[in-house]
Design a protein around this motif. Structure first.
Motif, PDB file in Angstrom:
ATOM      1  N   ILE A  62     -13.768  33.248   7.709  1.00  0.00           N
ATOM      2  CA  ILE A  62     -13.782  33.275   6.246  1.00  0.00           C
ATOM      3  C   ILE A  62     -13.112  34.526   5.673  1.00  0.00           C
ATOM      4  O   ILE A  62     -12.915  34.606   4.468  1.00  0.00           O
ATOM      5  N   ALA A  63     -12.732  35.452   6.503  1.00  0.00           N
ATOM      6  CA  ALA A  63     -11.970  36.595   5.997  1.00  0.00           C
ATOM      7  C   ALA A  63     -10.610  36.128   5.480  1.00  0.00           C
ATOM      8  O   ALA A  63     -10.028  36.759   4.603  1.00  0.00           O
ATOM      9  N   CYS A  64     -10.130  35.014   6.012  1.00  0.00           N
ATOM     10  CA  CYS A  64      -8.822  34.483   5.613  1.00  0.00           C
ATOM     11  C   CYS A  64      -8.905  33.107   4.972  1.00  0.00           C
ATOM     12  O   CYS A  64      -7.997  32.712   4.235  1.00  0.00           O
ATOM     13  N   HIS A  65      -9.958  32.347   5.273  1.00  0.00           N
ATOM     14  CA  HIS A  65     -10.090  30.968   4.785  1.00  0.00           C
ATOM     15  C   HIS A  65     -11.302  30.828   3.877  1.00  0.00           C
ATOM     16  O   HIS A  65     -12.381  31.324   4.215  1.00  0.00           O
ATOM     17  N   ALA A  66     -11.157  30.091   2.794  1.00  0.00           N
ATOM     18  CA  ALA A  66     -12.300  29.721   1.966  1.00  0.00           C
ATOM     19  C   ALA A  66     -12.909  28.446   2.541  1.00  0.00           C
ATOM     20  O   ALA A  66     -12.190  27.534   2.956  1.00  0.00           O
ATOM     21  N   VAL A  67     -14.249  28.421   2.598  1.00  0.00           N
ATOM     22  CA  VAL A  67     -14.984  27.265   3.110  1.00  0.00           C
ATOM     23  C   VAL A  67     -16.227  27.109   2.231  1.00  0.00           C
ATOM     24  O   VAL A  67     -17.150  27.919   2.312  1.00  0.00           O
ATOM     25  N   THR A  68     -16.242  26.083   1.400  1.00  0.00           N
ATOM     26  CA  THR A  68     -17.357  25.886   0.477  1.00  0.00           C
ATOM     27  C   THR A  68     -18.691  25.787   1.206  1.00  0.00           C
ATOM     28  O   THR A  68     -19.697  26.317   0.737  1.00  0.00           O
ATOM     29  N   ALA A  69     -18.723  25.149   2.374  1.00  0.00           N
ATOM     30  CA  ALA A  69     -19.966  24.992   3.136  1.00  0.00           C
ATOM     31  C   ALA A  69     -20.531  26.331   3.604  1.00  0.00           C
ATOM     32  O   ALA A  69     -21.694  26.408   3.975  1.00  0.00           O
ATOM     33  N   LEU A  70     -19.728  27.381   3.579  1.00  0.00           N
ATOM     34  CA  LEU A  70     -20.179  28.719   3.995  1.00  0.00           C
ATOM     35  C   LEU A  70     -20.264  29.675   2.806  1.00  0.00           C
ATOM     36  O   LEU A  70     -20.106  30.879   2.951  1.00  0.00           O
ATOM     37  N   ASN A  71     -20.516  29.137   1.618  1.00  0.00           N
ATOM     38  CA  ASN A  71     -20.551  29.969   0.403  1.00  0.00           C
ATOM     39  C   ASN A  71     -21.602  31.064   0.441  1.00  0.00           C
ATOM     40  O   ASN A  71     -21.502  32.032  -0.300  1.00  0.00           O
ATOM     41  N   ASP A  72     -22.628  30.924   1.282  1.00  0.00           N
ATOM     42  CA  ASP A  72     -23.646  31.977   1.378  1.00  0.00           C
ATOM     43  C   ASP A  72     -23.076  33.243   2.009  1.00  0.00           C
ATOM     44  O   ASP A  72     -23.615  34.327   1.825  1.00  0.00           O
ATOM     45  N   ALA A  73     -22.011  33.103   2.782  1.00  0.00           N
ATOM     46  CA  ALA A  73     -21.361  34.266   3.402  1.00  0.00           C
ATOM     47  C   ALA A  73     -20.370  34.860   2.394  1.00  0.00           C
ATOM     48  O   ALA A  73     -19.632  34.129   1.744  1.00  0.00           O
ATOM     49  N   PRO A  74     -20.346  36.179   2.260  1.00  0.00           N
ATOM     50  CA  PRO A  74     -19.473  36.801   1.249  1.00  0.00           C
ATOM     51  C   PRO A  74     -18.023  36.941   1.705  1.00  0.00           C
ATOM     52  O   PRO A  74     -17.705  36.843   2.887  1.00  0.00           O
ATOM     53  N   PHE A  75     -17.173  37.177   0.728  1.00  0.00           N
ATOM     54  CA  PHE A  75     -15.787  37.594   0.940  1.00  0.00           C
ATOM     55  C   PHE A  75     -14.903  36.549   1.610  1.00  0.00           C
ATOM     56  O   PHE A  75     -14.320  36.786   2.658  1.00  0.00           O
ATOM     57  N   HIS A  76     -14.774  35.399   1.000  1.00  0.00           N
ATOM     58  CA  HIS A  76     -13.849  34.387   1.515  1.00  0.00           C
ATOM     59  C   HIS A  76     -12.423  34.790   1.154  1.00  0.00           C
ATOM     60  O   HIS A  76     -12.151  35.234   0.050  1.00  0.00           O
ATOM     61  N   GLY A  77     -11.542  34.631   2.103  1.00  0.00           N
ATOM     62  CA  GLY A  77     -10.160  35.039   1.896  1.00  0.00           C
ATOM     63  C   GLY A  77      -9.276  33.917   1.398  1.00  0.00           C
ATOM     64  O   GLY A  77      -9.685  32.765   1.294  1.00  0.00           O
ATOM     65  N   GLU A  78      -8.045  34.290   1.087  1.00  0.00           N
ATOM     66  CA  GLU A  78      -7.057  33.333   0.585  1.00  0.00           C
ATOM     67  C   GLU A  78      -5.749  33.418   1.361  1.00  0.00           C
ATOM     68  O   GLU A  78      -4.731  32.911   0.922  1.00  0.00           O
ATOM     69  N   VAL A  79      -5.762  34.078   2.525  1.00  0.00           N
ATOM     70  CA  VAL A  79      -4.546  34.193   3.337  1.00  0.00           C
ATOM     71  C   VAL A  79      -4.216  32.857   3.976  1.00  0.00           C
ATOM     72  O   VAL A  79      -3.078  32.405   3.964  1.00  0.00           O
ATOM     73  N   GLY A  80      -5.220  32.215   4.533  1.00  0.00           N
ATOM     74  CA  GLY A  80      -5.048  30.908   5.159  1.00  0.00           C
ATOM     75  C   GLY A  80      -5.453  29.812   4.205  1.00  0.00           C
ATOM     76  O   GLY A  80      -6.029  30.065   3.146  1.00  0.00           O
ATOM     77  N   PRO A  81      -5.190  28.569   4.579  1.00  0.00           N
ATOM     78  CA  PRO A  81      -5.548  27.455   3.691  1.00  0.00           C
ATOM     79  C   PRO A  81      -7.060  27.275   3.587  1.00  0.00           C
ATOM     80  O   PRO A  81      -7.802  27.640   4.497  1.00  0.00           O
ATOM     81  N   MET A  82      -7.504  26.711   2.459  1.00  0.00           N
ATOM     82  CA  MET A  82      -8.902  26.347   2.295  1.00  0.00           C
ATOM     83  C   MET A  82      -9.207  25.291   3.362  1.00  0.00           C
ATOM     84  O   MET A  82      -8.393  24.413   3.625  1.00  0.00           O
ATOM     85  N   LEU A  83     -10.370  25.379   3.985  1.00  0.00           N
ATOM     86  CA  LEU A  83     -10.700  24.470   5.080  1.00  0.00           C
ATOM     87  C   LEU A  83     -11.567  23.293   4.664  1.00  0.00           C
ATOM     88  O   LEU A  83     -11.876  22.443   5.494  1.00  0.00           O
TER      89      LEU A  83
END
Length: 157
Positions: A62-83
């Motif tokens: 999630i440092a690079c990918h956003a994943v809605t199912a893991l929204n409880d974890a902070p700091f989703h990245g935008e380098v890679g595609p949303m999963l």
């Protein structure tokens, strides 16, 4: 003595559970980077896969990918595609190959090869600023890869 189909099936399952994981150097990628065979012969655990993806000391996907199912974890990245939805358009074989070594599918990817131990230009020794000594370990184990793939396959929407 005759073996019934059930006995043969039980022996195969027991044998696969005892099989050694595929080593990073023995992973077979197809021409598109997919890996057809499980790296362990053991089904992945999607719950553990989600934990690995969010854990900064493991996958940290999630440092690079956003994943809605893991929204409880902070700091989703935008380098890679949303999963979100990736399990609906990628197969287990494709995902296994991408997680193990994304450059086999996407040559210019900046995604780390999570199951690779050779072929690096200048591997370092953690954060010491020194060259690595001895053999390198993969970033994730073979079972970790299978767990992440199992999690990704749950992301259908």
């Amino acid at each position: 003595m005759r073996l019934t189909a059930m006995t043969v099936a039980a022996a195969l399952v027991a044998g696969s559970a005892l099989a050694e994981p595929v080593t990073p150097g023995d992973v077979q990628y197809d021409e598109y980077g997919a890996v057809a065979a499980s790296l362990t012969g053991v089904a992945g655990d999607p719950v553990n896969g989600g934990k690995i993806m969010a854990d900064k000391s493991q996958g940290n996907c999630i440092a690079c990918h956003a994943v809605t199912a893991l929204n409880d974890a902070p700091f989703h990245g935008e380098v890679g595609p949303m999963l979100d939805g990736v399990g609906g358009y990628r197969t287990a074989e494709e995902l296994r190959g991408i997680v193990a070594n994304a450059k086999m599918t996407f040559e210019d990817s900046v995604m780390p090869a999570f199951y690779k131990t050779t072929g690096f230009i200048r591997p370092g020794d953690a954060y010491t600023g020194k060259a690595a000594q001895g053999e390198l370990s993969p970033l994730l184990s073979a079972q970790d890869i299978e767990d992440v793939v199992a999690f990704l396959l749950t992301l259908k929407d």
